[in-house]
Design a protein around this motif. Structure first.
Motif, PDB file in Angstrom:
ATOM      1  N   GLY A   1       0.100  -9.549  77.388  1.00  0.00           N
ATOM      2  CA  GLY A   1       1.437  -9.074  77.727  1.00  0.00           C
ATOM      3  C   GLY A   1       1.488  -7.784  78.505  1.00  0.00           C
ATOM      4  O   GLY A   1       2.581  -7.256  78.761  1.00  0.00           O
ATOM      5  N   GLN A   2       0.339  -7.257  78.915  1.00  0.00           N
ATOM      6  CA  GLN A   2       0.328  -5.989  79.644  1.00  0.00           C
ATOM      7  C   GLN A   2       0.946  -6.159  81.027  1.00  0.00           C
ATOM      8  O   GLN A   2       0.618  -7.091  81.753  1.00  0.00           O
ATOM      9  N   GLY A   3       1.829  -5.250  81.388  1.00  0.00           N
ATOM     10  CA  GLY A   3       2.448  -5.270  82.705  1.00  0.00           C
ATOM     11  C   GLY A   3       3.628  -6.200  82.844  1.00  0.00           C
ATOM     12  O   GLY A   3       4.196  -6.311  83.929  1.00  0.00           O
ATOM     13  N   ILE A   4       4.034  -6.873  81.754  1.00  0.00           N
ATOM     14  CA  ILE A   4       5.196  -7.760  81.821  1.00  0.00           C
ATOM     15  C   ILE A   4       6.468  -6.940  81.639  1.00  0.00           C
ATOM     16  O   ILE A   4       6.572  -6.145  80.704  1.00  0.00           O
ATOM     17  N   VAL A   5       7.423  -7.137  82.541  1.00  0.00           N
ATOM     18  CA  VAL A   5       8.650  -6.338  82.541  1.00  0.00           C
ATOM     19  C   VAL A   5       9.853  -7.266  82.609  1.00  0.00           C
ATOM     20  O   VAL A   5       9.870  -8.225  83.384  1.00  0.00           O
ATOM     21  N   LYS A   6      10.867  -6.977  81.801  1.00  0.00           N
ATOM     22  CA  LYS A   6      12.129  -7.705  81.835  1.00  0.00           C
ATOM     23  C   LYS A   6      13.132  -6.893  82.637  1.00  0.00           C
ATOM     24  O   LYS A   6      13.289  -5.690  82.427  1.00  0.00           O
TER      25      LYS A   6
ATOM     26  N   MET B   1       7.914  -2.958  77.329  1.00  0.00           N
ATOM     27  CA  MET B   1       7.514  -2.809  75.932  1.00  0.00           C
ATOM     28  C   MET B   1       8.764  -2.543  75.088  1.00  0.00           C
ATOM     29  O   MET B   1       9.673  -3.324  75.060  1.00  0.00           O
ATOM     30  N   GLN B   2       8.833  -1.376  74.436  1.00  0.00           N
ATOM     31  CA  GLN B   2      10.032  -1.027  73.661  1.00  0.00           C
ATOM     32  C   GLN B   2      11.009  -0.164  74.444  1.00  0.00           C
ATOM     33  O   GLN B   2      12.136   0.045  74.014  1.00  0.00           O
ATOM     34  N   GLY B   3      10.565   0.353  75.595  1.00  0.00           N
ATOM     35  CA  GLY B   3      11.391   1.288  76.350  1.00  0.00           C
ATOM     36  C   GLY B   3      12.333   0.608  77.326  1.00  0.00           C
ATOM     37  O   GLY B   3      12.036  -0.459  77.863  1.00  0.00           O
TER      38      GLY B   3
ATOM     39  N   ILE C   1       1.386 -22.359  65.756  1.00  0.00           N
ATOM     40  CA  ILE C   1       1.855 -21.220  64.966  1.00  0.00           C
ATOM     41  C   ILE C   1       2.963 -20.511  65.740  1.00  0.00           C
ATOM     42  O   ILE C   1       2.938 -20.460  66.978  1.00  0.00           O
ATOM     43  N   VAL C   2       3.950 -20.013  65.036  1.00  0.00           N
ATOM     44  CA  VAL C   2       5.078 -19.327  65.661  1.00  0.00           C
ATOM     45  C   VAL C   2       4.867 -17.827  65.580  1.00  0.00           C
ATOM     46  O   VAL C   2       4.555 -17.287  64.505  1.00  0.00           O
ATOM     47  N   LYS C   3       5.035 -17.154  66.720  1.00  0.00           N
ATOM     48  CA  LYS C   3       4.897 -15.697  66.793  1.00  0.00           C
ATOM     49  C   LYS C   3       6.286 -15.084  66.991  1.00  0.00           C
ATOM     50  O   LYS C   3       6.950 -15.358  67.996  1.00  0.00           O
ATOM     51  N   VAL C   4       6.705 -14.281  66.070  1.00  0.00           N
ATOM     52  CA  VAL C   4       7.996 -13.589  66.166  1.00  0.00           C
ATOM     53  C   VAL C   4       7.748 -12.190  66.710  1.00  0.00           C
ATOM     54  O   VAL C   4       6.906 -11.455  66.184  1.00  0.00           O
ATOM     55  N   ALA C   5       8.448 -11.832  67.770  1.00  0.00           N
ATOM     56  CA  ALA C   5       8.245 -10.521  68.390  1.00  0.00           C
ATOM     57  C   ALA C   5       8.625  -9.401  67.433  1.00  0.00           C
ATOM     58  O   ALA C   5       9.540  -9.529  66.622  1.00  0.00           O
ATOM     59  N   ALA C   6       7.911  -8.298  67.555  1.00  0.00           N
ATOM     60  CA  ALA C   6       8.240  -7.118  66.757  1.00  0.00           C
ATOM     61  C   ALA C   6       9.591  -6.568  67.207  1.00  0.00           C
ATOM     62  O   ALA C   6      10.068  -6.830  68.310  1.00  0.00           O
ATOM     63  N   LYS C   7      10.211  -5.793  66.346  1.00  0.00           N
ATOM     64  CA  LYS C   7      11.535  -5.234  66.617  1.00  0.00           C
ATOM     65  C   LYS C   7      11.515  -4.416  67.911  1.00  0.00           C
ATOM     66  O   LYS C   7      10.654  -3.559  68.121  1.00  0.00           O
ATOM     67  N   GLY C   8      12.443  -4.719  68.810  1.00  0.00           N
ATOM     68  CA  GLY C   8      12.561  -3.976  70.054  1.00  0.00           C
ATOM     69  C   GLY C   8      11.768  -4.560  71.210  1.00  0.00           C
ATOM     70  O   GLY C   8      11.930  -4.113  72.344  1.00  0.00           O
ATOM     71  N   TYR C   9      10.910  -5.536  70.938  1.00  0.00           N
ATOM     72  CA  TYR C   9      10.115  -6.162  71.993  1.00  0.00           C
ATOM     73  C   TYR C   9      10.783  -7.461  72.441  1.00  0.00           C
ATOM     74  O   TYR C   9      11.413  -8.148  71.641  1.00  0.00           O
ATOM     75  N   PHE C  10      10.606  -7.812  73.729  1.00  0.00           N
ATOM     76  CA  PHE C  10      11.201  -9.054  74.221  1.00  0.00           C
ATOM     77  C   PHE C  10      10.172 -10.165  74.361  1.00  0.00           C
ATOM     78  O   PHE C  10      10.517 -11.297  74.680  1.00  0.00           O
ATOM     79  N   ILE C  11       8.896  -9.845  74.140  1.00  0.00           N
ATOM     80  CA  ILE C  11       7.841 -10.864  74.119  1.00  0.00           C
ATOM     81  C   ILE C  11       7.060 -10.731  72.828  1.00  0.00           C
ATOM     82  O   ILE C  11       7.035  -9.664  72.201  1.00  0.00           O
ATOM     83  N   SER C  12       6.407 -11.820  72.447  1.00  0.00           N
ATOM     84  CA  SER C  12       5.776 -11.874  71.128  1.00  0.00           C
ATOM     85  C   SER C  12       4.314 -11.455  71.132  1.00  0.00           C
ATOM     86  O   SER C  12       3.616 -11.638  70.139  1.00  0.00           O
ATOM     87  N   ASN C  13       3.836 -10.905  72.256  1.00  0.00           N
ATOM     88  CA  ASN C  13       2.444 -10.457  72.260  1.00  0.00           C
ATOM     89  C   ASN C  13       2.226  -9.378  71.216  1.00  0.00           C
ATOM     90  O   ASN C  13       1.127  -9.203  70.707  1.00  0.00           O
ATOM     91  N   ARG C  14       3.282  -8.623  70.938  1.00  0.00           N
ATOM     92  CA  ARG C  14       3.263  -7.710  69.789  1.00  0.00           C
ATOM     93  C   ARG C  14       4.035  -8.410  68.675  1.00  0.00           C
ATOM     94  O   ARG C  14       5.236  -8.241  68.519  1.00  0.00           O
TER      95      ARG C  14
END
Length: 435
Positions: free
Chosen positions: A244-249, A263-265, A325-338
């Protein structure tokens, strides 16, 4: 070998063909001697690394040397001062290529053409044309004969590069067009099996998979703006990247501004020019990127999730699904790599309450990933395992986000049910023994 794959190695391969060399610009490896020689012969020069999208423009005149790097302009009295700056602040120990422009860069229109072949034995095809700026790809009416000749040139160039690099099945060619209608092949970029752009075209060539692929293009000033107008929310991704490095929404907001989510910012850009200047400086000047329609992923407790699906090539049965397996993104993230949580498909869909049953989701995921695995294996060959990231949107539609040929299996080991990890490991060992 890495130098051969680079810009100058590709240039030498193409230059050996008279039918191609007449459409190439003068180029050489950057040294003090070639720098001095090019300044004596040409007014406009570009310096590029062996790999990557960075470009430094140089304009030589009687008043000195002007160097433009990331829109910053530097002035030098002589070539020695300019070369010293280039070696200390730009090259930094890496190899670069020097290329001449036979006319002013601002008078040229640039286009990217993507060529793809389905296997090393298949013919090349022009599968995409992408504009670099506000200009458009020449239409069918104007310059029809020249466009036909250009296509022949591109296919011939791809054939020569494909013969030299048999494992490469996607190449992007940058073409410059002068106001007089002259075409130059200014750059060629090889996209190997790990490139998201190459993978997209491999999957897109199979008609049955197209409905499950997000709209995708190379990221340029023109395409980013067009995608934001069409979808309002997009993501940009490096063609080659991981975790997920370098991915931007990027989101177009209702008040004509743009929100950039990294990321979260989050930050706000007040107009498109400001947005693109930021995106170019931070991302596009460093790596080749794609722009993609953002899939509105289904959420659990406000956090989006996607599904990691492992497929493996089993001798008698072909491609089978061995792990989900289902990956739920961490709070504040838009992708589930975290990932903030790992769930079974049954638990995730029951928590998300979207319009697709567990049975239908499981069936379609299996069908889609098996077809995708077979297609990628046909294109690349020698694959034994693929890790797909599959998305389900808030309407219950299924999307293929991407496939990874060396997937991390640690999440299956950390999951409560270790049976999945054991099944995947069993087929990995079985495949190795059969080799």
């Amino acid at each position: 070998m890495r130098e051969i794959r680079g810009r100058y190695g590709q240039h030498k391969i193409l230059k050996a063909e008279p039918g191609i060399s007449m459409h190439l610009l003068p180029a050489d490896v950057l040294t003090p001697l070639t720098f001095s020689d090019f300044l004596m012969k040409y007014k406009f020069i570009i310096i590029k690394p062996l790999f990557g999208p960075q470009e430094v423009r140089i304009i030589a005149s009687d008043d000195g040397i002007e160097l433009i790097d990331d829109e910053q302009i530097f002035h030098f009295q002589n070539k020695d001062q300019a070369y010293e700056y280039i070696t200390e602040h730009i090259c930094k120990g890496k190899n670069y290529v020097i290329q001449a422009l036979l006319t002013g860069p601002t008078t040229l229109s640039y286009f990217y053409f993507t060529l793809h072949r389905e296997s090393a034995e298949a013919n090349w095809k022009v599968v995409k044309s992408t504009t670099a700026a506000e200009t458009s790809v020449p239409d069918r009416v104007k310059g029809l004969v020249k466009l036909w000749k250009l296509k022949i040139l591109l296919l011939f160039a791809a054939k020569k590069l494909g013969a030299a690099f048999p494992k490469c099945h996607t190449v992007v060619m940058k073409v410059a067009k002068s106001p007089e209608g002259k075409y130059w092949l200014t750059d060629t970029i090889l996209h190997d099996r790990n490139s998201k752009w190459s993978q997209y075209h491999s999957l897109h060539r199979k008609r049955a998979l197209r409905p499950f692929l997000p709209a995708t293009d190379l990221c340029t000033k023109k395409t980013l703006f067009a995608f934001l107008n069409t979808y309002s929310k997009v993501v940009i991704k490096p063609c080659v990247g991981q975790q997920g490095q370098g991915i931007v929404k990027i989101s177009a907001t209702g008040d004509a501004t743009f929100e950039v989510h990294e990321m979260q910012g989050k930050l706000i850009k007040t107009d498109y020019d400001e947005l693109f200047e930021y995106i170019f400086e931070q991302y596009l000047s460093q790596k080749d990127y794609i722009v993609q329609q953002l899939i509105s992923l289904a959420k659990i407790n406000g956090c989006p999730f996607d599904i990691r699906v492992i497929t493996q090539n089993v001798e008698d049965d072909g491609w089978i699904v061995t792990g989900v397996i289902v990956k739920v993104a961490a709070k504040g993230y838009f992708i589930s790599n975290r990932a903030g949580n790992l769930l079974t498909l049954e638990k995730a869909l029951s928590s998300a309450e979207i319009g697709i049953s567990v049975e239908n989701a499981g069936k379609w995921i299996e069908i889609i990933t098996q077809k995708a695995s077979s297609r990628l294996n046909q294109n690349i060959g020698e694959l034994s395992i693929i890790g797909f990231d599959i998305g389900i949107d808030d309407k219950g539609e299924i999307w293929v986000i991407e496939g990874n040929y060396v997937p991390s299996l640690s999440m299956f080991y950390m999951f409560d049910n270790n049976e999945i990890h054991e099944r995947i490991s069993y087929y990995i060992k079985k495949y190795k023994k059969s080799d």
